[in-house]
Structure formats: structure tokens, C-alpha cells
Design a protein around this motif. Structure first.
Motif, PDB file in Angstrom:
ATOM      1  N   LEU A 101       0.845  -1.196   0.000  1.00 40.98           N
ATOM      2  CA  LEU A 101       0.000   0.000   0.000  1.00 40.98           C
ATOM      3  C   LEU A 101       0.879   1.244   0.000  1.00 40.98           C
ATOM      4  O   LEU A 101       1.901   1.266   0.663  1.00 40.98           O
ATOM      5  N   PRO A 102       0.474   2.280  -0.740  1.00 33.19           N
ATOM      6  CA  PRO A 102       1.200   3.539  -0.601  1.00 33.19           C
ATOM      7  C   PRO A 102       0.849   4.150   0.755  1.00 33.19           C
ATOM      8  O   PRO A 102      -0.219   4.723   0.917  1.00 33.19           O
ATOM      9  N   LYS A 103       1.765   3.978   1.705  1.00 31.87           N
ATOM     10  CA  LYS A 103       1.415   4.343   3.089  1.00 31.87           C
ATOM     11  C   LYS A 103       1.326   5.848   3.314  1.00 31.87           C
ATOM     12  O   LYS A 103       0.825   6.287   4.327  1.00 31.87           O
ATOM     13  N   VAL A 104       1.822   6.628   2.318  1.00 27.40           N
ATOM     14  CA  VAL A 104       1.675   8.079   2.453  1.00 27.40           C
ATOM     15  C   VAL A 104       0.216   8.445   2.612  1.00 27.40           C
ATOM     16  O   VAL A 104      -0.123   9.397   3.318  1.00 27.40           O
ATOM     17  N   MET A 164       8.644  15.629   5.811  1.00 31.72           N
ATOM     18  CA  MET A 164       8.500  16.513   4.652  1.00 31.72           C
ATOM     19  C   MET A 164       7.103  17.090   4.570  1.00 31.72           C
ATOM     20  O   MET A 164       6.850  18.035   3.829  1.00 31.72           O
ATOM     21  N   PHE A 165       6.161  16.492   5.298  1.00 34.21           N
ATOM     22  CA  PHE A 165       4.784  16.970   5.240  1.00 34.21           C
ATOM     23  C   PHE A 165       4.363  17.355   6.646  1.00 34.21           C
ATOM     24  O   PHE A 165       4.468  16.558   7.564  1.00 34.21           O
ATOM     25  N   MET A 168      12.474  20.179   2.667  1.00 34.40           N
ATOM     26  CA  MET A 168      11.255  20.831   2.177  1.00 34.40           C
ATOM     27  C   MET A 168      11.431  22.348   2.151  1.00 34.40           C
ATOM     28  O   MET A 168      11.051  23.020   1.203  1.00 34.40           O
ATOM     29  N   PHE A 172      12.204  12.212  -3.194  1.00 36.48           N
ATOM     30  CA  PHE A 172      11.251  13.298  -3.431  1.00 36.48           C
ATOM     31  C   PHE A 172      11.962  14.629  -3.486  1.00 36.48           C
ATOM     32  O   PHE A 172      11.519  15.556  -4.128  1.00 36.48           O
ATOM     33  N   PHE A 186       3.258   2.871  -7.468  1.00 35.77           N
ATOM     34  CA  PHE A 186       2.130   3.492  -6.777  1.00 35.77           C
ATOM     35  C   PHE A 186       2.631   4.370  -5.634  1.00 35.77           C
ATOM     36  O   PHE A 186       2.225   5.523  -5.487  1.00 35.77           O
ATOM     37  N   ILE A 187       3.542   3.799  -4.828  1.00 34.99           N
ATOM     38  CA  ILE A 187       4.045   4.540  -3.676  1.00 34.99           C
ATOM     39  C   ILE A 187       4.734   5.825  -4.125  1.00 34.99           C
ATOM     40  O   ILE A 187       4.470   6.909  -3.609  1.00 34.99           O
ATOM     41  N   ILE A 207       2.179   8.434  -5.836  1.00 36.42           N
ATOM     42  CA  ILE A 207       1.227   9.046  -4.903  1.00 36.42           C
ATOM     43  C   ILE A 207       1.963   9.889  -3.868  1.00 36.42           C
ATOM     44  O   ILE A 207       1.514  10.983  -3.515  1.00 36.42           O
ATOM     45  N   ALA A 208       3.128   9.407  -3.414  1.00 34.56           N
ATOM     46  CA  ALA A 208       3.877  10.202  -2.429  1.00 34.56           C
ATOM     47  C   ALA A 208       4.355  11.507  -3.057  1.00 34.56           C
ATOM     48  O   ALA A 208       4.287  12.563  -2.423  1.00 34.56           O
ATOM     49  N   PHE A 250       1.486  13.731  -3.250  1.00 31.64           N
ATOM     50  CA  PHE A 250       1.066  14.115  -1.896  1.00 31.64           C
ATOM     51  C   PHE A 250       1.923  15.262  -1.380  1.00 31.64           C
ATOM     52  O   PHE A 250       1.419  16.224  -0.811  1.00 31.64           O
ATOM     53  N   ILE A 251       3.237  15.147  -1.568  1.00 29.00           N
ATOM     54  CA  ILE A 251       4.132  16.121  -0.956  1.00 29.00           C
ATOM     55  C   ILE A 251       4.308  17.364  -1.825  1.00 29.00           C
ATOM     56  O   ILE A 251       4.364  18.469  -1.318  1.00 29.00           O
ATOM     57  N   MET A 252       4.398  17.163  -3.144  1.00 30.51           N
ATOM     58  CA  MET A 252       4.851  18.270  -3.974  1.00 30.51           C
ATOM     59  C   MET A 252       3.884  18.734  -5.059  1.00 30.51           C
ATOM     60  O   MET A 252       3.744  19.926  -5.263  1.00 30.51           O
TER      61      MET A 252
END
Lengths: 244, 249
Positions: A97-100, A191-192, A203, B104, B187-188, B191-192, B195-197
Motif C-alpha cells: 500500500l502507498p502508506k503516504v 516533509m509533510f 522541504m 522526493f 504506486f508509492i 502518490i507520495a 502528496f508532498i509536492m
């Protein structure tokens, strides 16, 4: 000797490619020398260390939790054939799973700050350690299990004298992957929605388009990760050879 | 379905039911987590309204492009590294520690190289997926029976012909593992990165909803991604099993 020469050649080739890329896009990429100077300046500045300490602390706790939790889950599930078969596809699909996407959930549970980073790092590292530990126990030689029965060892004795030593090589392989992913998890966490740590430094530098800082932080993280990983790889080879 | 399959269904179902109950009875505040049934309803409405369609298509497109690139690129690079044993020994520890790097952070670099848009996101997905494929290719090539390699020599095959006609087919089970990992990592990575940028795509939509306290939309999209990835995994898992059985492994 020849091997270390090859490693040096490889690193040199990497640095040359890096330098060439720098010459192609000078604004997006700092040169290797520039990065080294920047990294050295950062190591000597007072503002850098609190961030490094924050990341180091979060990473250490996350890694300890991931190892303890992963071994408990993996060994626990691996001891029983049915539970291992039931759990494996579930663990593998959680692993991929994309854990983000789950990070907002963790932020909502733990709030902003170190606990959320630790939880996120642990979430990344715990699953591979569990999968490797579980498969290690499942693939133990049947003769060892029979010996356990013949000697009528108690559960604790079985775990300490047969399962953990027998599964150690595989467990170390799992730890190696868990180590990398935990670090990645902690950094993504920083980073988030974070105000401290190396991930935040990256970041912030991205926001300011401060390329030398980005490169220096990545280079330092990369060197630390490669050194730690090389050590574990060495341990891994030794254990696998001893077992074979 | 087998007994194990039923138990597995029971475990997963029980877990979801437990969360549902905890949410419905208010033990878990709706500000933290909304009930799974509620996520499904909100997702259904979201998909009907068509608000998220552009983001979904964009993300799936990015994943598909980076997957194709990382599988083909990873196989080619893996085959090349395998042909050079000295390089391979030197590069192994670097490959093993690769995933600890936060790529990233290279996003600004990719924006300079590929421009704003999907290029930079795809590049990060590719960086994530390609090394899993390289490692799987190396593993697979290590386990090719010697007799097959000799056969290639006897027929005077060139390195490319040998890679495509002998090594590729006999390493398929390992390459399959690589493709599976590459799917997960693409996918990771995609999507990451979003999500971040990035400023579009599913990952961005989730981060945007999080920042606006829009829990309903956020959980609907998270639910979508989890279900989607689980279905893709399950399909691959069954297909792989069938393939293995046919080959008698």
C-alpha cells in the motif's frame, strides 16, 4: 583488494556523471565539490544539529518499535502454519500500500510532532520485518522442529534456542529492508506538516530553491544509509554463510 | 474457496467490522476516522459527481507510464549489470541501500529537466520502481541453469539475443516478483510525490482535503486507493499462483 578498487571506481564514475549533470543543468544540481563544501559548513553550524538530532531520535524510536513489533508479529504468526498462510497475503498487500495516503490518519491520531513521525516510520518498517521473520520461521528445517519435540522444550526455550538462532539470517535480511524503509518513512513524515528534522530542512530548501542545501542533506543521508546498509549486508552474508 | 481463504476473509471482515463499530459508537471520534461504510458511501457519491475523475485518471496514467518505464528499464539495466560481474559486486551494497534515499527531494531537479506537469512525478515513480526490477532481474539471472547458458554459447548467440531468448523466459518467476514489487513501488512513488509536492493527482487531492479539514473527501480517496491497490495485488497474486502451478513449481 580488487573489490574495494571496484567500489572506488564505481563511486568515481558516479561522481563524474554527477559533475556532468551539474554542467548540463547548473541551477538544478550542485556540483559534488559544492555539495561537500555545503555539507561541511552545515556540519559546523549550530542550526543543523537540532534538526539532525530530531530526525535521529524519531528514527531510532521508530526502528526499535518496528523491530520489536515486526519480530513479535512475524514469529508469532510463523509458529503456526495456518496463521502464517492466513496472514501472508494480508501482510504483503499492506506492504505494497502507498502508506503516504495513511499519513493524514496518523496525524489526526497522534497530532503534529515527533510521535506522528515515529508512528509513520514504524508503519513503514514493521511489515517487511514481520514478513521476513514469518517466512524464516516457516522455512526452518523440519529436523530442528522434530528435535524440539524429542527434547520436549518449553515454548520460551524453543523460541530462544531454536527459532531465533535458526531464523537469524533471514531476520537480518528483513532488518536491512526495514531499516531503509523506516528511514524513508520518518523523512516523508518530516516533509509533510513538520517544523523540524532533516525532511523539513529539505522541504524548506525546496521552497526557497536553495539547491546546495537540498543536495548536501541528501548526500549526508545517502552516505549514512549506504554505510549502515553495507554493514548489515556484510552481517547478512556472514550469517547466511555460517548457516549454509 | 479453501479453509485458509475463509479464515482470511473472516479476519479482514472482522477487522473492518471492529473499526465500523468503534466509529459508530463514538469510541473513535469522526474527526479522527470515519466509519468504513461511510467512506464507501462518500466515495460512491464522489465518483458519481465526477469531481475526482481527472485526478484519478492522471494518477493512474502516471503509475502506468512509470511502471512500463521501470519494468523495461529495470530489466535492461539488470541484464547489463549481470553481464559484468565486477560491476555487480561493487554495485550490490548501493542497490541494497537505495530505498533509504528520499528521492522526493529531487523533484525540483526533475521540474527543471522535464518541466511542470507529469514528467517530474513519473520520474519519481520510475526511480522508485526501477531498482526493485533491477534486483529481481539479477536474482532471476543468478538462478538460470548453467546448461541453458551453455546452450546459448553453443548456438553463438549475442548478448542481446541470449538475454531475450534464453535468460528472459527462464527467469520469468523472479521477474514476476520484480513486476509485482515495481507496481507497488510505482504506486508509492507517484502518490507520495503528488502528496508532498505536485499540484494535481490523487495524492495531491488527499493532502488538499487534509489541509482543508475535509475528512469526508480525504477518507473517500484513501479508501479508493487502498481498495484499488488491494485489487491489483490480489489479481497478480492469483495470476502468479496459476502460472506457477502450470509450470509445476
Amino acid at each position: 583488494m580488487k573489490r574495494s578498487l571496484d567500489t572506488i571506481l564505481l563511486i568515481a564514475a558516479g561522481l563524474i556523471i554527477w559533475q556532468l549533470l551539474h554542467m548540463a543543468v547548473p541551477y538544478a544540481l550542485t556540483s559534488p565539490a559544492g555539495t561537500a563544501v555545503k555539507a561541511w559548513n552545515m556540519l559546523n553550524s549550530a542550526t543543523f544539529w537540532p534538526h539532525a538530532a530530531e530526525t535521529g531520535k524519531a528514527f531510532l524510536y521508530a526502528l526499535l518499535l518496528a523491530i520489536a513489533g515486526g519480530l513479535a508479529i512475524g514469529l508469532g504468526l510463523g509458529l503456526n502454519r495456518t496463521s502464517a498462510e492466513v496472514a501472508e497475503p494480508i501482510l504483503v498487500s499492506v506492504y505494497s500500500l502507498p502508506k503516504v495516503t495513511l499519513y493524514p490518519l496518523i496525524l489526526l491520531i497522534f497530532g503534529l510532532g515527533v510521535p506522528a513521525k515515529i508512528a509513520f516510520g514504524t508503519l513503514h518498517g514493521i511489515i517487511p520485518i514481520a514478513i521476513f521473520a514469518m517466512n524464516a520461521v516457516r522455512n526452518l528445517a523440519p529436523v530442528h522442529l522434530k528435535t524440539v519435540k524429542v527434547l520436549r522444550l518449553s515454548r520460551t526455550q524453543t523460541l530462544l534456542t531454536v527459532f531465533i538462532p535458526g531464523a537469524l539470517p533471514e531476520i537480518v535480511s528483513g532488518l536491512r529492508i526495514g531499516f531503509s524503509l523506516t528511514l524513508l518513512g520518518v523523512l516523508i513524515g518530516e516533509m509533510f506538516a513538520s517544523q523540524r528534522g532533516l525532511g523539513y530542512l529539505i522541504m524548506n530548501a525546496i521552497g526557497l530553491h536553495d539547491v546546495p542545501t537540498i543536495m548536501a542533506v541528501i548526500a549526508m543521508l545517502g552516505i549514512a544509509a549506504v554505510l549502515a546498509s553495507a554493514f548489515m549486508l556484510w552481517l547478512d552474508h556472514r550469517l547466511h554463510h555460517r548457516a549454509a | 474457496m479453501s479453509r485458509v481463504g475463509w479464515i482470511r476473509l473472516l479476519v479482514v471482515g472482522g477487522f473492518i467490522l471492529a473499526i465500523e463499530l468503534l466509529c459508530r459508537t463514538g469510541m473513535i471520534s469522526p474527526r479522527v476516522l470515519i466509519a468504513p461504510s461511510d467512506m464507501a458511501i462518500r466515495l460512491y457519491r464522489l465518483l458519481l459527481s465526477g469531481q475526482a475523475n481527472a485526478d484519478i485518471i492522471e494518477t493512474l496514467g502516471n503509475v502506468a507510464i512509470s511502471l512500463v518505464l521501470s519494468v523495461s528499464g529495470g530489466f535492461a539495466i539488470g541484464a547489463a549489470i549481470h553481464a559484468l560481474p565486477r560491476l555487480r559486486r561493487a554495485i550490490d551494497p548501493f542497490l541494497a541501500s537505495y530505498y533509504a534515499l528520499p528521492f522526493f527531494a529531487f523533484y525540483p531537479l526533475f521540474i527543471v529537466m522535464f518541466g511542470l506537469g507529469r514528467g517530474a512525478v513519473v520520474a519519481i515513480g520510475f526511480l522508485f520502481g526501477v531498482v526493485a526490477m533491477i534486483i529481481a532481474t539479477l536474482n532471476g539471472f543468478d538462478r538460470i541453469p548453467r546448461v541453458l547458458v551453455r546452450t546459448a554459447e553453443v548456438y553463438h548467440m549475442g548478448p542481446v539475443a541470449a538475454a531475450l531468448r534464453i535468460k528472459l523466459p527462464s527467469a520469468v518467476p523472479y521477474l514476476f516478483t520484480g513486476v509485482k514489487l515495481a507496481i507497488a513501488y510505482c504506486f508509492i512513488g507517484v502518490i507520495a510525490a503528488e502528496f508532498i509536492m505536485a499540484s494535481s493527482g490523487l495524492g495531491y487531492a488527499i493532502a488538499y482535503a487534509f489541509n482543508n479539514f475535509d475528512n469526508g473527501k480525504m477518507y473517500a480517496l484513501m479508501f479508493f486507493i487502498i481498495v484499488l491497490v488491494t485489487i491489483v495485488n490480489a489479481l497478480f497474486y492469483t495470476y502468479e499462483r496459476r502460472l506457477m502451478r502450470r509450470w509445476g513449481r
